[in-house]
Write an enzyme that holds these catalytic residues in place. Structure first.
Site, PDB file in Angstrom:
ATOM      1  N   THR A 112       4.877 -20.442 -32.771  1.00 53.87           N
ATOM      2  CA  THR A 112       4.781 -19.427 -31.726  1.00 53.87           C
ATOM      3  C   THR A 112       3.898 -19.966 -30.617  1.00 53.87           C
ATOM      4  O   THR A 112       3.647 -21.178 -30.544  1.00 53.87           O
ATOM      5  CB  THR A 112       4.281 -18.088 -32.319  1.00 53.87           C
ATOM      6  OG1 THR A 112       4.396 -17.062 -31.336  1.00 53.87           O
ATOM      7  CG2 THR A 112       2.854 -18.168 -32.815  1.00 53.87           C
ATOM      8  N   ASN A 113       3.469 -19.130 -29.699  1.00 59.84           N
ATOM      9  CA  ASN A 113       2.576 -19.596 -28.631  1.00 59.84           C
ATOM     10  C   ASN A 113       1.607 -18.485 -28.273  1.00 59.84           C
ATOM     11  O   ASN A 113       1.647 -17.404 -28.847  1.00 59.84           O
ATOM     12  CB  ASN A 113       3.394 -20.056 -27.411  1.00 59.84           C
ATOM     13  CG  ASN A 113       4.203 -18.924 -26.823  1.00 59.84           C
ATOM     14  OD1 ASN A 113       3.659 -17.972 -26.291  1.00 59.84           O
ATOM     15  ND2 ASN A 113       5.514 -19.019 -26.954  1.00 59.84           N
ATOM     16  N   ARG A 114       0.733 -18.745 -27.307  1.00 54.90           N
ATOM     17  CA  ARG A 114      -0.389 -17.856 -27.069  1.00 54.90           C
ATOM     18  C   ARG A 114      -0.131 -16.775 -26.022  1.00 54.90           C
ATOM     19  O   ARG A 114      -1.057 -16.144 -25.542  1.00 54.90           O
ATOM     20  CB  ARG A 114      -1.622 -18.693 -26.711  1.00 54.90           C
ATOM     21  CG  ARG A 114      -2.035 -19.597 -27.877  1.00 54.90           C
ATOM     22  CD  ARG A 114      -3.209 -20.462 -27.514  1.00 54.90           C
ATOM     23  NE  ARG A 114      -4.341 -19.661 -27.102  1.00 54.90           N
ATOM     24  CZ  ARG A 114      -5.280 -20.057 -26.259  1.00 54.90           C
ATOM     25  NH1 ARG A 114      -5.209 -21.265 -25.744  1.00 54.90           N
ATOM     26  NH2 ARG A 114      -6.263 -19.269 -25.944  1.00 54.90           N
ATOM     27  N   ALA A 138       7.427 -15.767 -22.963  1.00 55.70           N
ATOM     28  CA  ALA A 138       7.176 -17.182 -23.214  1.00 55.70           C
ATOM     29  C   ALA A 138       8.016 -17.562 -24.438  1.00 55.70           C
ATOM     30  O   ALA A 138       7.540 -17.557 -25.575  1.00 55.70           O
ATOM     31  CB  ALA A 138       5.690 -17.421 -23.468  1.00 55.70           C
TER      32      ALA A 138
END
Ligand code: CTP
Ligand code: CA
Length: 227
Positions: A33-35, A100
């Site tokens: 995943t990402n932030r 995102a």
């Protein structure tokens, strides 16, 4: 500040928004995943609803309350996000892609937790093969009668150059550029609108103020938009 005082510039308009990160499972307990916090997308959803739009928000895993009056669809992966977005896109006037989206997912998802299966000190790290995810924004923009598409571009360098390239590559009228990932999770943001004519920088402000400004911009562009 109060919702009623926002000009109702999107009455009669339907706005579809993606927000947050996506989560791409490796196995039942691990993933990529990402932030992204989802804050910008949720602010756009709130601002669009305040402006009188009918808003559908397709959200990846985030910890944020649903803005008042917004229909929310929760998804995990990029492919789930695309599956949620595609059947809705043609019936909406504007599509705002703030998500995102993970660019890659594990080529295979393991049904069971991957075990180390080795004596201490002898564990071999498993390789992780990746597959490219679909580009949700580019897919919607390529529909026969696409909604007016707005993309976001978070860049760590050459902001405007990359935003211009993205606008052309994805064939969308408007890209909103910001300097990420420094802004991930922050309440403030600095945005630059990039379109066919050039750039316009919005003054640094909190995400809701910027979202309201973007909503006014979208409302104005919709008056002359013909897919
Ligand atoms: N986007 C999307 N689906 C993807 C990747 C991106 O819908 N699989 C959208 C994002 O929501 C954003 C825009 O495309 O509106 C730009 O995303 P970004 O990650 O900046 O662009 P990429 O084309 O993925 O390029 P890169 O990550 O290499 O900069
Ligand atoms: Ca990307």
């Amino acid at each position: 500040v109060v919702a009623h005082f926002q000009p109702k510039v999107l009455v009669g308009r339907k706005v579809l928004i993606t927000a947050g990160p996506t989560y791409e499972a490796i196995d039942p307990v691990r993933g990529i995943t990402n932030r992204s916090s989802g804050k910008m997308g949720f602010a756009v959803a709130r601002a669009a609803a305040e402006a009188g739009a009918e808003v559908t928000l397709v959200a990846g895993p985030v910890h944020l309350p649903t803005p008042l009056g917004v229909r929310r669809i929760d998804v995990q992966s990029a492919r789930e996000m695309l599956d949620a977005v595609l059947p809705l896109a043609a019936s909406h006037h504007a599509f705002v892609a703030t998500a995102a989206v993970a660019d890659w997912r594990p080529a295979q998802t393991h049904e069971h937790k991957i075990k180390k299966n080795a004596k201490a000190g002898e564990a071999v790290a498993p390789g992780l093969e990746l597959a490219e995810n679909p580009d949700i924004l580019a897919t919607v923009a390529a529909l026969p009668h696409p909604p007016m598409c707005v993309g976001f571009a978070a860049e760590s360098q050459d902001l405007i150059k990359h935003a211009r390239e993205k606008r052309q590559r994805k064939n969308v009228p408007l890209i909103v550029a910001n300097v990420g990932p420094a802004t991930f999770g922050q309440d403030d943001n600095a945005l630059t609108l990039v379109d066919a004519r050039g750039e316009r920088e919005l003054s640094r402000a909190d995400k809701l103020t910027l979202a309201r400004e973007l909503v006014r911009e979208i409302a104005q562009r919709l008056t002359t938009y013909n897919a």
